[in-house]
Design a protein around this motif. Structure first.
Motif, PDB file in Angstrom:
ATOM      1  N   UNK A  58      -3.854   6.477   2.962  1.00 14.82           N
ATOM      2  CA  UNK A  58      -3.430   5.252   2.297  1.00 14.82           C
ATOM      3  C   UNK A  58      -4.170   5.106   0.970  1.00 14.82           C
ATOM      4  N   UNK A  59      -3.451   4.563  -0.017  1.00 13.76           N
ATOM      5  CA  UNK A  59      -4.040   4.439  -1.354  1.00 13.76           C
ATOM      6  C   UNK A  59      -3.249   3.435  -2.176  1.00 13.76           C
TER       7      UNK A  59
ATOM      8  N   UNK B  61       5.787  12.825   4.531  1.00 13.10           N
ATOM      9  CA  UNK B  61       6.505  11.664   4.022  1.00 13.10           C
ATOM     10  C   UNK B  61       5.564  10.847   3.148  1.00 13.10           C
ATOM     11  N   UNK B  62       6.150  10.106   2.196  1.00  9.37           N
ATOM     12  CA  UNK B  62       5.339   9.241   1.344  1.00  9.37           C
ATOM     13  C   UNK B  62       6.147   8.034   0.921  1.00  9.37           C
TER      14      UNK B  62
ATOM     15  N   UNK C 277       5.209  -3.539   7.912  1.00  8.79           N
ATOM     16  CA  UNK C 277       5.964  -2.300   8.112  1.00  8.79           C
ATOM     17  C   UNK C 277       5.054  -1.181   8.599  1.00  8.79           C
ATOM     18  N   UNK C 278       3.868  -1.097   8.025  1.00 14.02           N
ATOM     19  CA  UNK C 278       2.927  -0.051   8.401  1.00 14.02           C
ATOM     20  C   UNK C 278       2.508  -0.193   9.862  1.00 14.02           C
ATOM     21  N   UNK C 279       2.183  -1.410  10.284  1.00 18.30           N
ATOM     22  CA  UNK C 279       1.787  -1.632  11.673  1.00 18.30           C
ATOM     23  C   UNK C 279       2.938  -1.328  12.633  1.00 18.30           C
TER      24      UNK C 279
ATOM     25  N   UNK D 136       0.854  -1.167   0.000  1.00 16.94           N
ATOM     26  CA  UNK D 136       0.000   0.000   0.000  1.00 16.94           C
ATOM     27  C   UNK D 136       0.905   1.237   0.000  1.00 16.94           C
ATOM     28  N   UNK D 137       0.429   2.297  -0.598  1.00  7.46           N
ATOM     29  CA  UNK D 137       1.162   3.564  -0.671  1.00  7.46           C
ATOM     30  C   UNK D 137       0.590   4.507   0.383  1.00  7.46           C
ATOM     31  N   UNK D 138       1.469   5.190   1.108  1.00  9.08           N
ATOM     32  CA  UNK D 138       1.042   6.048   2.204  1.00  9.08           C
ATOM     33  C   UNK D 138       1.612   7.454   2.064  1.00  9.08           C
TER      34      UNK D 138
END
Length: 86
Positions: free
Chosen positions: A64-65, A33-34, A41-43, A1-3
């Motif tokens: 998130x997208x 940041x992106x 990793x996100x968690x 996922x892209x953040x």
């Protein structure tokens, strides 16, 4: 996922948050940041952020997208180097 993660952190904690964010995502602009993260990793990033901030004083926004839906346009100076691999 892209953040895309944007934060507003009190001055005494901002450097710790900045260093943590640079380990996971690409710096784009001040407090922005992106990049792509796996679910794990996100968690992990969220858990570490929660330990660093004061939830009654600091603010973090997370968007998130799917990357295929992102179009990015820069007007003016590009501040961050998004070509860096983490």
């Amino acid at each position: 996922m892209y953040y895309i993660i944007v934060y507003d952190i009190a001055e005494q904690r901002v450097n710790k948050v900045l260093k943590l964010m640079r380990r996971y995502l690409n710096w784009v602009q001040n407090s922005v940041f992106e990049g792509e993260l796996s679910p794990g990793q996100f968690e992990e990033l969220k858990l570490r952020l929660k330990k660093l901030i004061k939830q009654d004083k600091d603010s973090i926004l997370i968007y998130s997208m799917e990357k295929k839906w992102i179009e990015r346009e820069i007007i003016g100076l590009e501040k961050g180097d998004t070509n860096r691999i983490i």
